[in-house]
Design a protein around this motif. Structure first.
Motif, PDB file in Angstrom:
ATOM      1  N   VAL A 105      69.967  -2.238  39.235  1.00 15.53           N
ATOM      2  CA  VAL A 105      69.386  -3.335  40.003  1.00 15.53           C
ATOM      3  C   VAL A 105      70.488  -4.246  40.533  1.00 15.53           C
ATOM      4  CG1 VAL A 105      67.814  -5.301  39.917  1.00 15.53           C
ATOM      5  CG2 VAL A 105      67.274  -3.213  38.646  1.00 15.53           C
ATOM      6  N   ALA A 106      71.470  -4.534  39.680  1.00 17.06           N
ATOM      7  CA  ALA A 106      72.594  -5.374  40.122  1.00 17.06           C
ATOM      8  C   ALA A 106      73.374  -4.699  41.248  1.00 17.06           C
ATOM      9  CB  ALA A 106      73.502  -5.681  38.934  1.00 17.06           C
ATOM     10  N   ILE A 107      73.600  -3.399  41.110  1.00 16.59           N
ATOM     11  CA  ILE A 107      74.309  -2.667  42.176  1.00 16.59           C
ATOM     12  C   ILE A 107      73.507  -2.701  43.466  1.00 16.59           C
ATOM     13  CG2 ILE A 107      75.235  -0.426  42.859  1.00 16.59           C
ATOM     14  CD1 ILE A 107      75.589   0.204  39.902  1.00 16.59           C
ATOM     15  N   SER A 108      72.197  -2.547  43.357  1.00 19.02           N
ATOM     16  CA  SER A 108      71.348  -2.571  44.542  1.00 19.02           C
ATOM     17  C   SER A 108      71.419  -3.917  45.252  1.00 19.02           C
ATOM     18  CB  SER A 108      69.901  -2.248  44.147  1.00 19.02           C
ATOM     19  OG  SER A 108      69.037  -2.356  45.249  1.00 19.02           O
ATOM     20  N   LEU A 109      71.424  -5.010  44.475  1.00 20.71           N
ATOM     21  CA  LEU A 109      71.501  -6.335  45.089  1.00 20.71           C
ATOM     22  C   LEU A 109      72.840  -6.531  45.797  1.00 20.71           C
ATOM     23  CD1 LEU A 109      69.845  -8.517  42.291  1.00 20.71           C
ATOM     24  CD2 LEU A 109      68.875  -7.924  44.529  1.00 20.71           C
TER      25      LEU A 109
END
Length: 804
Positions: free
Chosen positions: A361-365
């Motif tokens: 999720v952090a990478i996606s953001l």
């Protein structure tokens, strides 16, 4: 002496066991075959059924690839519609400035539309892995390679893993992460191949037990290996539309065991898989029937169809070699970034479930923020610049930018203009590669657009390899290489100029070098040569470029090998602690000077031909071995007759009606911890990874009771009908290098080492042949010539003396 080796280096690789691909020869089975032959009823031929099973596997791979790609396309188009809803309406260039940096109000709304949506999709993908099926994480290629190498990896090729991998890959790729679906497609193909030789109840599809009659003839381990290899080729063929490339991928990278007949069956599976996905993809678009069934549309059949054939020229081989070296180093950088990310993840992320869940999720953001914000830093450029004096047209020069404005995104630009950075960031990886491969549009992208894309995409795509989603690295590797190739092609265009009307100079094209860079980067990362060359020709439909592609691929492979960095999949296999045996061990010791006796473990646990039930139970409780040589005592020592497995011995004890209830003290020994196995001091018993042969708590409870009851002393078990007489043995003077080749190529699990009198003096398993153990065993201090070993062996039998 060479045989005095009993200690091996311990590691997490010891937790995995091997499987044998050789068919066993046991008395009960031999008697049945002999009687059937006497009755004149030989076993029916399964040749037609085998080809039919391969065809079914190919069809299943094709359908799976079609559903996966169409579903990913639907998600991407939905994200595009969402972004279009917040972009400013394109107007005529006369009433709108070409600089989108003057109007940024819509960027915040664009971020709020794209970033949270992508993060939610990724969270769902990660949740499937973390909470439902952890075995479905990653590409699955290291697990497939290890299984076909002879390593038992439980619960990795089941229907639940297939379904979890499909959904997780669909959501991860559809969310826009810098990953690809081709790697997971290969794992799913391997699972489909496994289903062709495993009963339905084992695969978790008990309602389909009626299909077991079709797979009954193929329940051997070797059949499972062959069908899995075919499934891998089907996965590659369906993912790339490259049937011959799928065959070569299996032969060059995946399969440890190969024969011509297997190659023909794999070729058939790849052909069916490719035909199936093309048939459905041509007939349906966005899951809507196009009205034509049976026509292979060219835009579907060729993954990255180049818009213009370019004639190769001998002048291009020098820059091609340079590009191969640069892209090979780029592949090495990609591998090392991946390994650094894996090390960081294993230490700080994976031990914490919540961190492992939220990491994607952090990478996606982060990546979504780059996708939305970075293009806003660049100005718009005109689609048609010939004969105009607009700013920026001096960089276009020779020709129009592109005649397909639908693939070049305006991203807030006026009509007739496009944003180069947005055209790379917002599109899917496959679409971005297709844009970079376009020929005749030399200045479609400038240096800064490509450099920024590379700086952002390369580290993020490397970091994503190993997150809690089902992802692959093949498309990211191609895209990273295409960017490097486009940069070099752009530099050549500025340096030498270009003339599309001159056939001797048309090779000076950034799009042509993007194709070469993609092939070279992937070769540097995987070290594959033949498979990548053929795949690149098949997916680009550019046979004219096969010689430059071969040159770039070979140079990239040589440069990457020179750095002593292992290929990406082999490096990941090592990080996962799979005891993989490569084709040639990478050790510094001269293996040709050492023998099998140098690496064999000499504290061999054997059983007699007719042991008592108590002795069998105590033997099983005293060790964790899965194979036991059956011997008889001769004047010279224990002579090997064959092998029995732990599972067979436990089954025989249960079938003899030995009861553990006569001695409750022994039966409850495991429960209260009073019974302890004999383990080396300071070590703990390792968990077993083979459900069918594991010493479960129930088995330990049963064995401890049998070992303690008096009833078991009077029960004798005859092992002759169950003895595997096809056990492979080698003399202790057998060369170590030949021992390694024999063990790996024949797919052995145990290799019994005997002396000149055929007496058992050691045993070799996969762990004895691991590179670390070979380095420790094959030391110059322990070097003894075969002649001295034979002389000492005869002296030991004669008078017990040993020559030093």
């Amino acid at each position: 002496m060479g045989r005095r080796h009993s200690e091996m280096l311990t590691s997490k690789k010891d937790e995995f066991e091997s499987q044998t691909y050789l068919p066993s020869v046991r008395g009960v089975h031999f008697d049945g075959l002999h009687q059937r032959h006497l009755d004149g009823s030989p076993e029916p031929s399964t040749n037609f059924l085998r080809w039919a099973m391969n065809g079914f596997i190919g069809f299943a791979c094709g359908v799976t690839a079609f559903l996966l790609k169409e579903s990913i396309g639907v998600i991407f188009r939905s994200r595009a519609v969402l972004m279009d809803s917040v972009l400013p309406i394109a107007t005529d260039a006369d009433s709108h400035s070409s600089d989108i940096t003057q109007e940024r109000g819509w960027l915040l709304w664009g971020w709020f539309c794209l970033a949270p949506t992508s993060a939610a999709i990724v969270l769902l993908s990660s949740s499937i892995i973390v909470f439902l099926e952890p075995k479905a994480a990653g590409s699955g290629i290291p697990e497939t390679m290890s299984f076909l190498n002879g390593i038992i990896i439980p619960k990795t090729f089941t229907l639940t893993v297939f379904l979890a991998k499909f959904m997780s890959c669909l959501l991860a790729v559809g969310s826009g992460l810098p990953v690809g679906p081709e790697g997971p497609m290969i794992h799913m193909g391997a699972i489909l191949g496994t289903l062709g030789s495993v009963p339905a109840r084992v695969c978790g599809i008990a309602p389909l037990r009626w299909l077991d009659g079709f797979v009954k003839p193929f329940r051997t381990v070797s059949d499972r290996r062959d069908f899995m290899s075919a499934g891998v080729a089907g996965g590659v063929a369906a993912a790339f539309g490259a049937p011959i490339g799928g065959l070569l991928f299996v032969a060059e990278e995946i399969a440890t065991h190969w024969r011509v007949a297997l190659g023909m069956q794999i070729f058939f599976t790849a052909m069916v898989a490719c035909s199936t996905v093309l048939l459905f993809a041509s007939a349906f678009e966005d899951f809507q029937f196009t009205g034509h069934f049976g026509i292979f549309r060219e835009e579907v059949a060729i993954m990255f169809d180049v818009n213009k054939a370019t004639t190769a020229n001998i002048s291009m081989f020098l820059p091609t070699i340079l590009l191969g070296g640069i892209a090979g180093l780029g592949g090495v950088v990609f591998i090392r970034l991946t390994l650094l990310a894996t090390k960081f993840r294993n230490r700080y992320i994976k031990p914490h479930r919540l961190r492992f869940l939220l990491e994607p999720v952090a990478i996606s953001l982060v990546y979504s923020s780059c996708v939305v914000l970075i293009p806003s830093l660049f100005t718009c450029r005109q689609l048609e610049c010939e004969g105009t004096s607009e700013p920026g047209c001096e960089r276009v020069g020779l020709s129009a930018v592109d005649t397909q404005p639908r693939v070049l995104l305006g991203y807030g630009c006026p009509l007739g203009w496009y944003n180069p950075s947005a055209s790379l960031f917002i599109h899917s990886g496959e679409k971005a590669i297709q844009i970079l491969f376009a020929r005749g549009y030399h200045y479609e992208f400038d240096y800064l657009h490509l450099l920024v894309m590379s700086i952002v995409y390369l580290p993020l795509s490397a970091y994503c390899n190993g997150i809690s989603c089902s992802t692959g690295i093949l498309v990211p590797s191609l895209l990273n290489g295409a960017i490097l190739g486009r940069l070099l092609g752009l530099a050549l265009t500025d340096l030498c100029g270009a003339d599309t009307s001159d056939s001797t100079r048309e090779w000076i094209d950034p799009g042509a070098f993007a194709l070469l860079g993609a092939a070279a980067f992937l070769a540097g990362a995987t070290r594959l040569a033949m498979a990548i060359t053929v795949i690149m020709v098949e997916i680009s439909n550019d046979g004219h470029f096969i010689l430059p592609i071969m040159s770039a691929v070979l140079v990239a492979k040589w440069v990457a090998d020179f750095t002593h960095t292992p290929p990406i999949y082999h490096a990941l296999i090592d990080r996962k602690n799979f005891p993989y045996l490569p084709e040639a061990p990478h050790v510094n010791a001269p293996l040709e000077l050492f023998t099998a006796g140098h690496v064999a473990t000499n504290n061999v646990v054997t059983v007699a031909m007719k042991p008592t039930a108590r002795s069998v139970a105590r033997t099983l409780l005293s060790c964790e071995h899965n194979g036991f040589p059956v011997t008889f005592d001769s004047y010279n020592g224990p002579v090997c007759l064959g092998m029995v497995t732990r599972e067979q011995l436990i089954s025989l004890l249960r079938s003899r009606g030995v009861s553990a209830s006569d001695d409750m003290e022994g039966a409850s020994a495991i429960e209260n911890g009073s019974y302890q196995r004999r383990h080396p001091q300071g070590t703990k018993p390792r968990a077993r990874n083979i459900p069918s042969e594991a010493s479960s708590a129930e088995d330990l409870h049963f064995l401890s009771g049998v070992a303690a009851t008096d009833q078991s002393m009077g029960i004798t078990i005859d092992l002759e009908p169950y003895l595997d007489t096809a056990v492979v043995t080698v003399c202790e003077t057998f060369p170590l290098r030949n021992t390694y080749v024999l063990f790996r190529s024949m797919g052995l699990r145990h290799l019994v080492v005997v002396d000149v009198y055929h007496c058992v003096i050691g045993i070799i398993t996969r762990h004895n042949l691991l590179e670390a153990n070979l380095e420790a065993s094959a030391s110059v201090e322990r070097l003894v010539t075969p002649t001295v070993i034979l002389r000492n062996s005869m002296r030991i039998r004669a008078n017990g003396s040993v020559e030093s």
